[in-house]
Design a protein around this motif. Structure first.
Motif, PDB file in Angstrom:
ATOM      1  N   THR A  20      31.318  46.574  -6.701  1.00 38.00           N
ATOM      2  CA  THR A  20      32.173  47.645  -7.107  1.00 38.00           C
ATOM      3  C   THR A  20      32.906  46.741  -8.392  1.00 38.00           C
ATOM      4  O   THR A  20      33.000  45.770  -8.726  1.00 38.00           O
ATOM      5  CB  THR A  20      33.694  47.845  -6.167  1.00 38.00           C
ATOM      6  OG1 THR A  20      34.303  46.616  -5.850  1.00 38.00           O
ATOM      7  CG2 THR A  20      33.099  48.692  -5.063  1.00 38.00           C
ATOM      8  N   ARG A  21      33.541  47.830  -9.307  1.00 38.90           N
ATOM      9  CA  ARG A  21      34.008  47.484 -10.614  1.00 38.90           C
ATOM     10  C   ARG A  21      35.107  48.229 -10.845  1.00 38.90           C
ATOM     11  O   ARG A  21      34.771  49.469 -11.408  1.00 38.90           O
ATOM     12  CB  ARG A  21      32.999  47.433 -11.975  1.00 38.90           C
ATOM     13  CG  ARG A  21      31.885  46.500 -11.663  1.00 38.90           C
ATOM     14  CD  ARG A  21      30.851  46.990 -12.680  1.00 38.90           C
ATOM     15  NE  ARG A  21      29.767  46.071 -12.471  1.00 38.90           N
ATOM     16  CZ  ARG A  21      28.644  45.754 -13.664  1.00 38.90           C
ATOM     17  NH1 ARG A  21      28.829  46.340 -14.614  1.00 38.90           N
ATOM     18  NH2 ARG A  21      27.596  44.952 -13.261  1.00 38.90           N
ATOM     19  N   ARG A  57      35.129  43.145 -19.064  1.00 39.71           N
ATOM     20  CA  ARG A  57      34.803  42.318 -17.933  1.00 39.71           C
ATOM     21  C   ARG A  57      33.293  42.442 -17.523  1.00 39.71           C
ATOM     22  O   ARG A  57      32.943  41.643 -17.023  1.00 39.71           O
ATOM     23  CB  ARG A  57      35.773  42.852 -16.607  1.00 39.71           C
ATOM     24  CG  ARG A  57      37.205  42.303 -16.933  1.00 39.71           C
ATOM     25  CD  ARG A  57      38.171  43.510 -16.099  1.00 39.71           C
ATOM     26  NE  ARG A  57      37.964  42.860 -14.626  1.00 39.71           N
ATOM     27  CZ  ARG A  57      38.529  43.207 -13.698  1.00 39.71           C
ATOM     28  NH1 ARG A  57      39.522  44.191 -13.583  1.00 39.71           N
ATOM     29  NH2 ARG A  57      38.487  42.728 -12.499  1.00 39.71           N
ATOM     30  N   TRP A  58      32.739  43.672 -17.648  1.00 39.51           N
ATOM     31  CA  TRP A  58      31.491  43.976 -17.461  1.00 39.51           C
ATOM     32  C   TRP A  58      30.553  44.606 -18.547  1.00 39.51           C
ATOM     33  O   TRP A  58      30.453  45.774 -18.400  1.00 39.51           O
ATOM     34  CB  TRP A  58      31.320  44.726 -16.111  1.00 39.51           C
ATOM     35  CG  TRP A  58      32.186  44.433 -14.908  1.00 39.51           C
ATOM     36  CD1 TRP A  58      32.048  43.324 -14.036  1.00 39.51           C
ATOM     37  CD2 TRP A  58      33.453  44.844 -14.503  1.00 39.51           C
ATOM     38  NE1 TRP A  58      33.071  42.971 -13.173  1.00 39.51           N
ATOM     39  CE2 TRP A  58      33.819  44.137 -13.256  1.00 39.51           C
ATOM     40  CE3 TRP A  58      34.289  45.974 -14.884  1.00 39.51           C
ATOM     41  CZ2 TRP A  58      35.272  44.318 -12.723  1.00 39.51           C
ATOM     42  CZ3 TRP A  58      35.347  46.249 -14.090  1.00 39.51           C
ATOM     43  CH2 TRP A  58      36.037  45.429 -13.230  1.00 39.51           C
ATOM     44  N   ARG A 109      24.985  50.004 -12.208  1.00 36.38           N
ATOM     45  CA  ARG A 109      26.328  49.150 -12.736  1.00 36.38           C
ATOM     46  C   ARG A 109      27.385  50.312 -12.885  1.00 36.38           C
ATOM     47  O   ARG A 109      27.807  50.443 -13.967  1.00 36.38           O
ATOM     48  CB  ARG A 109      25.997  48.437 -13.742  1.00 36.38           C
ATOM     49  CG  ARG A 109      24.716  47.379 -13.351  1.00 36.38           C
ATOM     50  CD  ARG A 109      24.480  46.613 -14.676  1.00 36.38           C
ATOM     51  NE  ARG A 109      23.794  47.363 -15.751  1.00 36.38           N
ATOM     52  CZ  ARG A 109      22.511  47.600 -15.852  1.00 36.38           C
ATOM     53  NH1 ARG A 109      21.642  47.413 -14.633  1.00 36.38           N
ATOM     54  NH2 ARG A 109      22.190  48.609 -16.913  1.00 36.38           N
ATOM     55  N   ALA A 142      31.127  51.531 -12.536  1.00 36.17           N
ATOM     56  CA  ALA A 142      32.657  51.146 -12.654  1.00 36.17           C
ATOM     57  C   ALA A 142      33.501  52.396 -12.313  1.00 36.17           C
ATOM     58  O   ALA A 142      32.949  53.431 -12.606  1.00 36.17           O
ATOM     59  CB  ALA A 142      32.982  50.569 -14.016  1.00 36.17           C
ATOM     60  N   VAL A 197      36.721  47.526 -18.941  1.00 38.88           N
ATOM     61  CA  VAL A 197      35.613  47.535 -17.974  1.00 38.88           C
ATOM     62  C   VAL A 197      34.553  46.847 -19.023  1.00 38.88           C
ATOM     63  O   VAL A 197      33.772  45.953 -18.223  1.00 38.88           O
ATOM     64  CB  VAL A 197      35.282  48.997 -17.745  1.00 38.88           C
ATOM     65  CG1 VAL A 197      33.765  49.067 -17.373  1.00 38.88           C
ATOM     66  CG2 VAL A 197      36.268  49.555 -16.953  1.00 38.88           C
ATOM     67  N   THR A 216      27.961  47.307 -17.894  1.00 39.88           N
ATOM     68  CA  THR A 216      28.093  48.866 -17.036  1.00 39.88           C
ATOM     69  C   THR A 216      27.501  50.064 -17.858  1.00 39.88           C
ATOM     70  O   THR A 216      27.523  50.040 -19.053  1.00 39.88           O
ATOM     71  CB  THR A 216      29.720  48.917 -17.138  1.00 39.88           C
ATOM     72  OG1 THR A 216      30.566  47.910 -16.560  1.00 39.88           O
ATOM     73  CG2 THR A 216      30.032  50.319 -16.487  1.00 39.88           C
TER      74      THR A 216
END
Length: 326
Positions: A215-216, A237-238, A184, A186, A234, A241
């Motif tokens: 993709t991040r 949103r994710w 995961r 980013a 980051v 990660t």
């Protein structure tokens, strides 16, 4: 006590040789007509008086310039604060020193590229080294300085370039993260308008696509401050990660600072990488990719000074530098 002797001037040489100042100037510069007798008398007078021609004045007269201009494109004057610029100017200064040339640094606004034309009209400018180059800047390099301009980044049919393999270095980083089990991943990218940042982003995208991973991306600007803000974005949103690729070492340092402030461990919770291998990177054990700035800029400056640029691109390799952050 002795009094320092005044350096001999061109007028002194002309007076001692019994010729006009213009004749003495032509003989000293090695240009234009002068009789054999006049040449001998001027050279004899210059030797006896210890006359040393002023390279700066001579350069201005002949339009060859007295300094190299390092022009840095950016959205604001903060572009000059990048540590990369400091290294670039130092490398240009070292290259110029044996040639008795100075160095000037100038910010070029992205929204006013015509400023380059105004700067280049200065007869004191001997050549250009362009940083953060854009196509619009390349198109504005004046004819007078073609053959005396080198771009760091993209080039053109009339302006050669010297650069680092950003894509190759970034690809090596992403492959390493994947090999160590990170899935995961980013990236804090660079500005969209900058070619080198786009190459890194494309390498990241292609490898994740090949691995079947999403993709991040969060846009950065090479600074630690933006790296801190990007790290928080980051994770907002994710949240899952497990690795963050920084577009630069400064960006990565900002990311690490934010992660640790939020209670996350590096690399146990989130691996972090940079790009550049600045001196501080080894101190904080940052995994990164090499960027031989001094070699790149010295090569560019030497091409300008020797007036041998050819419309081509010289690319320096980037190597993975493994440390504890990933």
């Amino acid at each position: 006590m002795t009094t320092a002797r005044r350096p001999a001037t061109l007028d002194d040489v002309a007076r001692a040789a019994g010729v006009s100042r213009s004749t003495a100037s032509r003989v000293i510069a090695g240009t234009g007509f002068a009789s054999t007798t006049a040449r001998q008398r001027v050279r004899t007078a210059a030797n006896l008086l210890g006359y040393l021609p002023n390279p700066a004045a001579r350069a201005l007269v002949h339009g060859t310039g007295v300094r190299l201009l390092v022009a840095v494109a950016g959205t604001g004057p903060a572009a000059l604060d990048d540590p990369y610029v400091d290294q670039a100017v130092a490398a240009v200064a070292r290259a110029c020193a044996p040639h008795d040339l100075g160095v000037a640094l100038q910010w070029l606004p992205l929204d006013a590229p015509e400023r380059l034309t105004q700067l280049a009209e200065d007869r004191g400018v001997a050549g250009l080294v362009l940083l953060n180059t854009t196509p619009s800047l390349l198109a504005l390099v004046p004819r007078r300085l073609r053959g005396r301009t080198v771009s760091i980044g993209i080039g053109s049919a009339t302006v050669p370039s010297v650069d680092i393999d950003n894509g190759g270095g970034t690809a090596a980083i992403v492959r390493h993260l994947y090999a160590t089990g990170r899935r995961r991943i980013a990236m804090v990218t660079g500005p969209r308008w900058l070619a080198c940042a786009d190459r890194s982003r494309q390498a990241y995208r292609e490898l994740l696509c090949d691995a079947g991973l999403p993709t991040r991306e969060v846009v950065g600007d090479f600074s630690a401050a933006r790296g801190q803000a990007a790290a928080r974005e980051v994770l907002r949103r994710w949240p899952d990660t497990d690795a963050i690729v920084g577009i630069s070492d400064a960006t990565a340092l900002g990311v690490i600072g934010r992660l640790r402030a939020d209670g996350l461990r590096v690399p146990e919770d989130v691996a972090v990488t940079g790009f550049d291998d600045i001196p501080l990177a080894s101190t904080v054990a940052l995994t990164t990719a090499s960027h031989p700035v001094r070699q790149i800029i010295t090569t560019a400056a030497t091409m300008v000074l020797e007036q041998r640029p050819t419309p081509a691109t010289t690319v320096f390799p980037s190597a993975l530098v493994l440390r504890d952050s990933a």
